[in-house]
Design a protein around this motif. Structure first.
Motif, PDB file in Angstrom:
ATOM      1  N   LEU A   1      38.633  40.028  20.227  1.00 41.14           N
ATOM      2  CA  LEU A   1      38.727  38.717  20.849  1.00 41.14           C
ATOM      3  C   LEU A   1      38.101  38.800  22.231  1.00 41.14           C
ATOM      4  N   ARG A   2      37.621  37.682  22.714  1.00 41.14           N
ATOM      5  CA  ARG A   2      37.059  37.624  24.064  1.00 41.14           C
ATOM      6  C   ARG A   2      37.754  36.504  24.819  1.00 41.14           C
ATOM      7  N   LEU A   3      38.448  36.886  25.888  1.00 37.58           N
ATOM      8  CA  LEU A   3      39.123  35.918  26.737  1.00 37.58           C
ATOM      9  C   LEU A   3      38.216  35.547  27.902  1.00 37.58           C
ATOM     10  N   SER A   4      38.298  34.292  28.311  1.00 36.18           N
ATOM     11  CA  SER A   4      37.535  33.822  29.465  1.00 36.18           C
ATOM     12  C   SER A   4      38.476  33.142  30.446  1.00 36.18           C
ATOM     13  N   CYS A   5      38.134  33.243  31.707  1.00 35.12           N
ATOM     14  CA  CYS A   5      38.907  32.608  32.776  1.00 35.12           C
ATOM     15  C   CYS A   5      37.928  31.946  33.728  1.00 35.12           C
ATOM     16  N   ALA A   6      38.017  30.630  33.826  1.00 33.69           N
ATOM     17  CA  ALA A   6      37.144  29.877  34.717  1.00 33.69           C
ATOM     18  C   ALA A   6      37.898  29.544  35.997  1.00 33.69           C
ATOM     19  N   ALA A   7      37.289  29.877  37.141  1.00 41.03           N
ATOM     20  CA  ALA A   7      37.905  29.615  38.443  1.00 41.03           C
ATOM     21  C   ALA A   7      37.327  28.337  39.045  1.00 41.03           C
ATOM     22  N   SER A   8      38.160  27.653  39.840  1.00 41.90           N
ATOM     23  CA  SER A   8      37.732  26.395  40.459  1.00 41.90           C
ATOM     24  C   SER A   8      36.968  26.612  41.754  1.00 41.90           C
ATOM     25  N   VAL A   9      36.858  27.888  42.187  1.00 40.53           N
ATOM     26  CA  VAL A   9      36.130  28.223  43.409  1.00 40.53           C
ATOM     27  C   VAL A   9      35.121  29.313  43.091  1.00 40.53           C
ATOM     28  N   SER A  10      34.215  29.539  44.023  1.00 38.92           N
ATOM     29  CA  SER A  10      33.276  30.638  43.858  1.00 38.92           C
ATOM     30  C   SER A  10      34.044  31.951  43.838  1.00 38.92           C
ATOM     31  N   ILE A  11      33.740  32.789  42.860  1.00 42.53           N
ATOM     32  CA  ILE A  11      34.467  34.057  42.791  1.00 42.53           C
ATOM     33  C   ILE A  11      34.033  35.009  43.903  1.00 42.53           C
ATOM     34  N   PHE A  12      33.015  34.637  44.669  1.00 44.25           N
ATOM     35  CA  PHE A  12      32.680  35.410  45.868  1.00 44.25           C
ATOM     36  C   PHE A  12      33.802  35.302  46.899  1.00 44.25           C
ATOM     37  N   SER A  13      34.580  34.210  46.828  1.00 50.01           N
ATOM     38  CA  SER A  13      35.663  34.012  47.789  1.00 50.01           C
ATOM     39  C   SER A  13      36.967  34.661  47.337  1.00 50.01           C
ATOM     40  N   VAL A  14      36.923  35.358  46.225  1.00 47.75           N
ATOM     41  CA  VAL A  14      38.117  35.993  45.668  1.00 47.75           C
ATOM     42  C   VAL A  14      37.972  37.507  45.812  1.00 47.75           C
ATOM     43  N   ASN A  15      39.061  38.162  46.250  1.00 50.67           N
ATOM     44  CA  ASN A  15      39.006  39.610  46.464  1.00 50.67           C
ATOM     45  C   ASN A  15      39.020  40.384  45.145  1.00 50.67           C
ATOM     46  N   VAL A  16      39.952  39.992  44.279  1.00 50.76           N
ATOM     47  CA  VAL A  16      40.135  40.679  42.999  1.00 50.76           C
ATOM     48  C   VAL A  16      40.459  39.645  41.944  1.00 50.76           C
ATOM     49  N   MET A  17      39.898  39.823  40.770  1.00 52.53           N
ATOM     50  CA  MET A  17      40.316  39.024  39.623  1.00 52.53           C
ATOM     51  C   MET A  17      40.759  39.973  38.520  1.00 52.53           C
ATOM     52  N   GLY A  18      41.679  39.495  37.700  1.00 54.39           N
ATOM     53  CA  GLY A  18      42.170  40.388  36.678  1.00 54.39           C
ATOM     54  C   GLY A  18      42.902  39.679  35.560  1.00 54.39           C
ATOM     55  N   TRP A  19      43.320  40.473  34.628  1.00 58.90           N
ATOM     56  CA  TRP A  19      44.092  40.001  33.478  1.00 58.90           C
ATOM     57  C   TRP A  19      45.403  40.774  33.418  1.00 58.90           C
ATOM     58  N   TYR A  20      46.471  40.047  33.187  1.00 62.97           N
ATOM     59  CA  TYR A  20      47.785  40.620  32.976  1.00 62.97           C
ATOM     60  C   TYR A  20      48.300  40.086  31.642  1.00 62.97           C
TER      61      TYR A  20
ATOM     62  N   VAL B   1      43.226  37.079  43.421  1.00 64.87           N
ATOM     63  CA  VAL B   1      43.783  37.371  44.739  1.00 64.87           C
ATOM     64  C   VAL B   1      42.765  36.932  45.778  1.00 64.87           C
ATOM     65  N   ARG B   2      43.220  36.096  46.712  1.00 68.59           N
ATOM     66  CA  ARG B   2      42.348  35.575  47.750  1.00 68.59           C
ATOM     67  C   ARG B   2      42.938  35.872  49.106  1.00 68.59           C
ATOM     68  N   ASN B   3      42.113  36.160  50.075  1.00 67.20           N
ATOM     69  CA  ASN B   3      42.576  36.511  51.416  1.00 67.20           C
ATOM     70  C   ASN B   3      43.535  37.700  51.382  1.00 67.20           C
ATOM     71  N   TYR B   4      43.440  38.505  50.366  1.00 64.94           N
ATOM     72  CA  TYR B   4      44.190  39.759  50.203  1.00 64.94           C
ATOM     73  C   TYR B   4      45.689  39.567  50.087  1.00 64.94           C
ATOM     74  N   ASN B   5      46.177  38.319  50.125  1.00 62.38           N
ATOM     75  CA  ASN B   5      47.626  38.146  50.028  1.00 62.38           C
ATOM     76  C   ASN B   5      48.052  36.904  49.270  1.00 62.38           C
ATOM     77  N   ARG B   6      47.119  36.145  48.756  1.00 62.48           N
ATOM     78  CA  ARG B   6      47.470  34.956  47.998  1.00 62.48           C
ATOM     79  C   ARG B   6      47.127  35.180  46.524  1.00 62.48           C
ATOM     80  N   ASN B   7      48.155  35.066  45.678  1.00 64.87           N
ATOM     81  CA  ASN B   7      47.988  35.268  44.241  1.00 64.87           C
ATOM     82  C   ASN B   7      47.956  33.932  43.520  1.00 64.87           C
ATOM     83  N   TYR B   8      47.039  33.800  42.590  1.00 62.76           N
ATOM     84  CA  TYR B   8      46.937  32.599  41.778  1.00 62.76           C
ATOM     85  C   TYR B   8      46.945  33.016  40.306  1.00 62.76           C
TER      86      TYR B   8
END
Length: 116
Positions: free
Chosen positions: A18-37, A98-105
């Motif tokens: 299977l292939r999961l996708s996650c679309a972000a509402s902002v540029s992922i350049f502004s995100v520190n880390v993205m991941g799957w849990y 994770v954005r600004n190293y301390n905000r989780n979405y």
């Protein structure tokens, strides 16, 4: 604020993919880390894989060699390619940013069910 929308979950037989996708509402350049849990019934949410802004990746031992995380910068999205799936991979999979190293979405989650 970052909104994350997952897609690609479903029912698959053991050994399948299977292939999961996650679309972000902002540029992922502004995100520190993205991941799957993932969270299975009666269990705590656990890390599956992460990818940093520098494209460094990290995987849970249980998925190494079977799952691959990647980014599509042009589409502000992150993907999780899951191969050789096992029944124990059955869970709700959540996208995380994770954005600004301390905000989780978190996204709303997508169900993955692997039948034996």
């Amino acid at each position: 604020q970052v909104q994350l929308v997952e897609s690609g979950g479903g029912l698959v037989q053991a050994g399948g993919s299977l292939r999961l996708s996650c679309a972000a509402s902002v540029s992922i350049f502004s995100v520190n880390v993205m991941g799957w849990y993932r969270q299975a019934p009666g269990k705590q949410r656990e890390l599956v894989a992460t990818i940093t802004g520098g494209s460094s990746t990290n995987y849970a031992d249980s998925v190494k060699g079977r799952f691959t995380i990647s980014r599509d910068i042009a589409k502000n999205s992150v993907h999780l390619q899951m191969d050789s799936l096992k029944p124990e991979d059955t869970a709700v999979y959540y996208c995380n940013a994770v954005r600004n190293y301390n905000r989780n979405y978190w996204g709303q989650g997508t169900q993955v069910t692997v039948s034996s």
